[in-house]
Design an enzyme around this catalytic site. Structure first.
Site, PDB file in Angstrom:
ATOM      1  N   ASN A   9       0.873  -1.173   0.000  1.00  0.00           N
ATOM      2  CA  ASN A   9       0.000   0.000   0.000  1.00  0.00           C
ATOM      3  C   ASN A   9       0.917   1.231   0.000  1.00  0.00           C
ATOM      4  OD1 ASN A   9      -1.744   2.096   0.677  1.00  0.00           O
ATOM      5  ND2 ASN A   9      -1.921   1.454   2.833  1.00  0.00           N
ATOM      6  N   LYS A  11      -0.075   4.319   0.127  1.00  0.00           N
ATOM      7  CA  LYS A  11      -0.701   5.428   0.869  1.00  0.00           C
ATOM      8  C   LYS A  11      -0.700   6.681   0.007  1.00  0.00           C
ATOM      9  CE  LYS A  11       0.585   3.250   5.165  1.00  0.00           C
ATOM     10  NZ  LYS A  11       0.792   3.397   6.582  1.00  0.00           N
ATOM     11  N   HIS A 105      -8.721   0.136   5.807  1.00  0.00           N
ATOM     12  CA  HIS A 105      -7.380   0.372   6.358  1.00  0.00           C
ATOM     13  C   HIS A 105      -7.518   1.206   7.638  1.00  0.00           C
ATOM     14  CE1 HIS A 105      -3.324   1.974   6.835  1.00  0.00           C
ATOM     15  NE2 HIS A 105      -2.926   0.892   6.176  1.00  0.00           N
ATOM     16  N   GLU A 107      -5.987   3.676   8.737  1.00  0.00           N
ATOM     17  CA  GLU A 107      -5.958   5.143   8.549  1.00  0.00           C
ATOM     18  C   GLU A 107      -7.302   5.646   8.038  1.00  0.00           C
ATOM     19  OE1 GLU A 107      -2.403   5.423   6.185  1.00  0.00           O
ATOM     20  OE2 GLU A 107      -1.204   4.753   7.886  1.00  0.00           O
ATOM     21  N   GLU A 177      -3.989  -6.253  10.415  1.00  0.00           N
ATOM     22  CA  GLU A 177      -3.055  -5.138  10.607  1.00  0.00           C
ATOM     23  C   GLU A 177      -3.344  -4.475  11.950  1.00  0.00           C
ATOM     24  OE1 GLU A 177      -1.193  -3.595   6.807  1.00  0.00           O
ATOM     25  OE2 GLU A 177      -3.061  -2.503   7.028  1.00  0.00           O
ATOM     26  N   GLY A 183       2.887   1.651  10.283  1.00  0.00           N
ATOM     27  CA  GLY A 183       3.370   3.003  10.021  1.00  0.00           C
ATOM     28  C   GLY A 183       4.476   3.445  10.955  1.00  0.00           C
ATOM     29  N   SER A 223       4.674  -3.025   9.951  1.00  0.00           N
ATOM     30  CA  SER A 223       6.130  -2.929  10.161  1.00  0.00           C
ATOM     31  C   SER A 223       6.886  -4.170   9.679  1.00  0.00           C
ATOM     32  CB  SER A 223       6.462  -2.650  11.634  1.00  0.00           C
ATOM     33  OG  SER A 223       5.972  -1.384  12.017  1.00  0.00           O
TER      34      SER A 223
END
Ligand code: PEP
Length: 267
Positions: A9, A11, A105, A107, A177, A183, A223
């Site tokens: 991804n 982003k 996701h 975010e 995730e 991130g 990560s």
């Protein structure tokens, strides 16, 4: 044959030119390291996917012509058109060659208020339009410390997938995730946690859909990097890796992929 799904991804990174450059460079690296005879003789069937920003999709689709790599979008609205200024519909994604849509996701959930009920509409719309689905689930740090991680992901799955016709399960993947692992500032999850949470996800899916859900790929993301990817790839519960930062360069992408496949192969 064992399967290994691997994708990134990007982003809110990459202009169309940068996406072209990335795919051009990746294509140079992939045949050398992954399409050699020895690779083809390997036991792992690998499916790659790339999820660039919306504005790069047309370029990515051109660059990926004749490639088996799936092209993904990072989000979409559930309606096929309408008065939804600033939104992108499933019909629009199909029209620019998108194969897969990532939904939920962390975010999107945290920064844009995306709820499980909204995700249910998006999941159904993706299925109606024939887009593959990558549904992201995961608990945050507080939920984990309150020991409700398993309940959290089970609720996310149950609501978002509530109306999904089980005919569509072969086109649906789950990414575990954990919010605390993704991130900048995220820390990689212990493999024991990943194994346990993937079991929780599998049990929840089977509870929801029956045995047909046993074949749904469950990927780990958070990560992942060249140093730790093997520890996740060897877990029998892990069907693939979903990588952010470590795969944003073609070299990084190929390195994590190569190490992941080799670890799975050497089991
Ligand atoms: C992500 O944000 O989905 C992700 C996997 O990021 P990273 O690998 O950079 O933690």
């Amino acid at each position: 044959m064992a399967r290994f799904f691997f994708g990134s991804n990007f982003k809110m990174h990459q202009t169309p030119d940068e996406t072209k450059q990335f795919i051009d460079n990746l294509s140079q690296l992939l045949p050398a390291q992954l399409c050699s005879e020895s690779f083809e003789n390997r036991r792992i069937a690998t499916q790659l996917f790339l999820i660039p920003p919306f504005t790069s999709l047309t370029q990515a689709n051109d660059s990926l012509a004749n490639s088996s790599i799936w092209l993904g979008a990072q989000n979409m609205h559930w309606a096929s058109q309408g008065t939804h200024t600033g939104e992108i519909s499933p019909k629009m994604l199909k029209a620019v060659g998108v194969d897969l849509v990532m939904l939920g996701h962390a975010e999107r959930r945290n920064q844009f208020g995306e709820t499980d009920k909204i995700l249910r509409k998006k999941v159904n719309a993706a299925a109606e339009h024939g887009l593959r689905i990558l549904l992201c689930v995961g608990e945050n740090a507080e939920q984990r410390s309150n020991q409700i991680a398993a309940e959290t992901v089970a609720i996310q799955l149950k609501i978002a997938l509530a109306d999904l016709n089980d005919e569509y399960l072969p086109y649906t993947m789950i990414a575990y995730e954990p919010v605390w692992s993704i991130g900048e500032g995220g820390s990689p999850a212990e493999p024991e946690i990943v194994a346990n949470m993937h079991d929780v996800i599998r049990d929840s899916l089977v509870g929801q859909f029956g045995d047909r859900a046993r074949g749904m790929p469950i990927l780990y993301g958070g990560s992942v990097n060249p140093t730790n990817c093997a520890t996740y790839a060897v877990l029998p519960q892990v069907d693939g890796l979903f990588v952010g930062r470590a795969a944003w360069s073609p070299e990084g992408f190929v390195e994590v992929l190569r190490r992941g496949i080799e670890a799975k192969e050497n089991l």
